[in-house]
Design a protein around this motif. Sequence first.
Motif, PDB file in Angstrom:
ATOM      1  N   UNK A  11      74.537  61.995  37.075  1.00 10.51           N
ATOM      2  CA  UNK A  11      72.793  62.205  36.876  1.00 10.51           C
ATOM      3  C   UNK A  11      72.332  61.245  38.017  1.00 10.51           C
ATOM      4  N   UNK A  12      71.160  61.280  38.712  1.00 10.63           N
ATOM      5  CA  UNK A  12      70.433  59.819  39.843  1.00 10.63           C
ATOM      6  C   UNK A  12      70.584  58.422  38.772  1.00 10.63           C
ATOM      7  N   UNK A  13      70.385  58.197  37.150  1.00  8.62           N
ATOM      8  CA  UNK A  13      70.620  57.137  36.597  1.00  8.62           C
ATOM      9  C   UNK A  13      72.580  56.869  36.641  1.00  8.62           C
ATOM     10  N   UNK A  14      73.323  57.652  36.639  1.00  8.57           N
ATOM     11  CA  UNK A  14      74.599  56.664  36.804  1.00  8.57           C
ATOM     12  C   UNK A  14      75.179  57.124  38.181  1.00  8.57           C
ATOM     13  N   UNK A  15      74.868  57.851  39.035  1.00  9.24           N
ATOM     14  CA  UNK A  15      75.365  57.624  40.074  1.00  9.24           C
ATOM     15  C   UNK A  15      74.304  55.756  41.017  1.00  9.24           C
ATOM     16  N   UNK A  16      73.405  55.941  40.543  1.00  8.60           N
ATOM     17  CA  UNK A  16      72.444  54.838  40.996  1.00  8.60           C
ATOM     18  C   UNK A  16      73.559  53.283  40.053  1.00  8.60           C
ATOM     19  N   UNK A  17      74.011  52.966  39.195  1.00  5.97           N
ATOM     20  CA  UNK A  17      74.716  52.184  38.822  1.00  5.97           C
ATOM     21  C   UNK A  17      75.763  52.251  39.231  1.00  5.97           C
ATOM     22  N   UNK A  18      76.794  53.467  39.861  1.00  2.70           N
ATOM     23  CA  UNK A  18      77.589  53.535  39.754  1.00  2.70           C
ATOM     24  C   UNK A  18      77.860  53.239  41.598  1.00  2.70           C
ATOM     25  N   UNK A  19      76.801  52.808  42.281  1.00  3.64           N
ATOM     26  CA  UNK A  19      77.065  52.442  43.959  1.00  3.64           C
ATOM     27  C   UNK A  19      76.130  51.285  44.113  1.00  3.64           C
ATOM     28  N   UNK A  20      75.502  50.778  43.234  1.00  3.16           N
ATOM     29  CA  UNK A  20      74.713  49.954  43.008  1.00  3.16           C
ATOM     30  C   UNK A  20      73.056  50.204  44.202  1.00  3.16           C
ATOM     31  N   UNK A  21      72.497  50.886  43.803  1.00  2.00           N
ATOM     32  CA  UNK A  21      71.644  51.100  44.538  1.00  2.00           C
ATOM     33  C   UNK A  21      70.487  51.455  43.889  1.00  2.00           C
ATOM     34  N   UNK A  22      69.324  51.122  43.814  1.00  2.00           N
ATOM     35  CA  UNK A  22      67.943  51.823  42.915  1.00  2.00           C
ATOM     36  C   UNK A  22      68.155  53.386  42.632  1.00  2.00           C
ATOM     37  N   UNK A  23      67.580  53.537  40.696  1.00  2.00           N
ATOM     38  CA  UNK A  23      67.361  55.185  40.610  1.00  2.00           C
ATOM     39  C   UNK A  23      66.969  55.806  41.565  1.00  2.00           C
ATOM     40  N   UNK A  24      65.198  55.288  42.263  1.00  7.08           N
ATOM     41  CA  UNK A  24      64.438  55.657  43.419  1.00  7.08           C
ATOM     42  C   UNK A  24      65.131  55.888  43.846  1.00  7.08           C
ATOM     43  N   UNK A  25      65.537  55.393  44.554  1.00  4.01           N
ATOM     44  CA  UNK A  25      65.823  55.166  46.141  1.00  4.01           C
ATOM     45  C   UNK A  25      66.857  56.319  46.197  1.00  4.01           C
ATOM     46  N   UNK A  26      68.625  56.531  44.852  1.00  2.36           N
ATOM     47  CA  UNK A  26      69.322  57.765  45.170  1.00  2.36           C
ATOM     48  C   UNK A  26      68.281  59.080  44.493  1.00  2.36           C
ATOM     49  N   UNK A  27      66.781  59.105  43.771  1.00  2.00           N
ATOM     50  CA  UNK A  27      66.404  60.309  43.451  1.00  2.00           C
ATOM     51  C   UNK A  27      65.754  60.924  45.109  1.00  2.00           C
ATOM     52  N   UNK A  28      65.307  59.960  45.749  1.00  3.61           N
ATOM     53  CA  UNK A  28      65.181  60.114  46.558  1.00  3.61           C
ATOM     54  C   UNK A  28      65.734  61.009  47.878  1.00  3.61           C
ATOM     55  N   UNK A  29      67.127  60.461  47.899  1.00  2.00           N
ATOM     56  CA  UNK A  29      67.841  60.727  49.117  1.00  2.00           C
ATOM     57  C   UNK A  29      68.718  62.366  48.185  1.00  2.00           C
ATOM     58  N   UNK A  30      68.843  62.234  47.186  1.00  2.00           N
ATOM     59  CA  UNK A  30      69.589  63.336  46.986  1.00  2.00           C
ATOM     60  C   UNK A  30      68.401  64.334  46.797  1.00  2.00           C
ATOM     61  N   UNK A  31      67.418  64.371  46.516  1.00  2.00           N
ATOM     62  CA  UNK A  31      66.332  65.733  47.123  1.00  2.00           C
ATOM     63  C   UNK A  31      66.346  65.922  48.530  1.00  2.00           C
ATOM     64  N   UNK A  32      66.273  64.901  49.411  1.00  2.00           N
ATOM     65  CA  UNK A  32      66.253  65.712  50.505  1.00  2.00           C
ATOM     66  C   UNK A  32      67.541  65.915  50.901  1.00  2.00           C
ATOM     67  N   UNK A  33      68.541  65.633  50.809  1.00  2.00           N
ATOM     68  CA  UNK A  33      69.706  66.310  50.893  1.00  2.00           C
ATOM     69  C   UNK A  33      69.730  67.643  50.441  1.00  2.00           C
ATOM     70  N   UNK A  34      69.368  68.159  48.669  1.00  2.00           N
ATOM     71  CA  UNK A  34      69.207  69.253  48.286  1.00  2.00           C
ATOM     72  C   UNK A  34      68.432  70.128  49.355  1.00  2.00           C
ATOM     73  N   UNK A  35      67.542  70.111  49.862  1.00  2.00           N
ATOM     74  CA  UNK A  35      66.767  70.438  50.259  1.00  2.00           C
ATOM     75  C   UNK A  35      67.186  70.820  51.843  1.00  2.00           C
ATOM     76  N   UNK A  36      68.476  70.206  52.675  1.00  2.00           N
ATOM     77  CA  UNK A  36      68.805  70.660  53.539  1.00  2.00           C
ATOM     78  C   UNK A  36      70.104  71.367  53.092  1.00  2.00           C
ATOM     79  N   UNK A  37      70.088  71.432  51.583  1.00  2.00           N
ATOM     80  CA  UNK A  37      71.666  72.571  51.546  1.00  2.00           C
ATOM     81  C   UNK A  37      73.528  71.531  51.061  1.00  2.00           C
ATOM     82  N   UNK A  38      73.230  70.107  51.105  1.00  2.00           N
ATOM     83  CA  UNK A  38      74.543  69.539  50.750  1.00  2.00           C
ATOM     84  C   UNK A  38      74.067  68.766  49.306  1.00  2.00           C
ATOM     85  N   UNK A  39      73.500  69.386  48.630  1.00  2.00           N
ATOM     86  CA  UNK A  39      73.565  69.390  47.597  1.00  2.00           C
ATOM     87  C   UNK A  39      72.687  69.940  46.332  1.00  2.00           C
TER      88      UNK A  39
END
Length: 81
Positions: free
Chosen positions: A22-50
């Motif tokens: 999940x975005x929350x688990x990933x944010x904790x794991x990599x030490x990045x704000x959850x909102x930044x992780x969420x934005x990044x995931x959605x951007x990657x989803x749009x280009x077919x990486x996630x």
Amino acid sequence: MSFVTRGSVRRKVIKGLLRPTTTTELAKMIGVDRAAVSRTIHAMEKVGLVECLTPDENRDRYYRITETGKKVVAIIEDMEK
């Protein structure tokens, strides 16, 4: 490829999604704000990486990288050697 390598958060996120999480688990794991992780995931989803594994969930959606995303991770890891 350059879309991912241009940002350190993107590199961390794509590597962190080698296993579904999940975005929350990933944010904790990599030490990045959850909102930044969420934005990044959605951007990657749009280009077919996630892809979202639980799109019908309102909370705690699970994401993973696609086959294309796995190829990008392999290239990034080779570049880092």
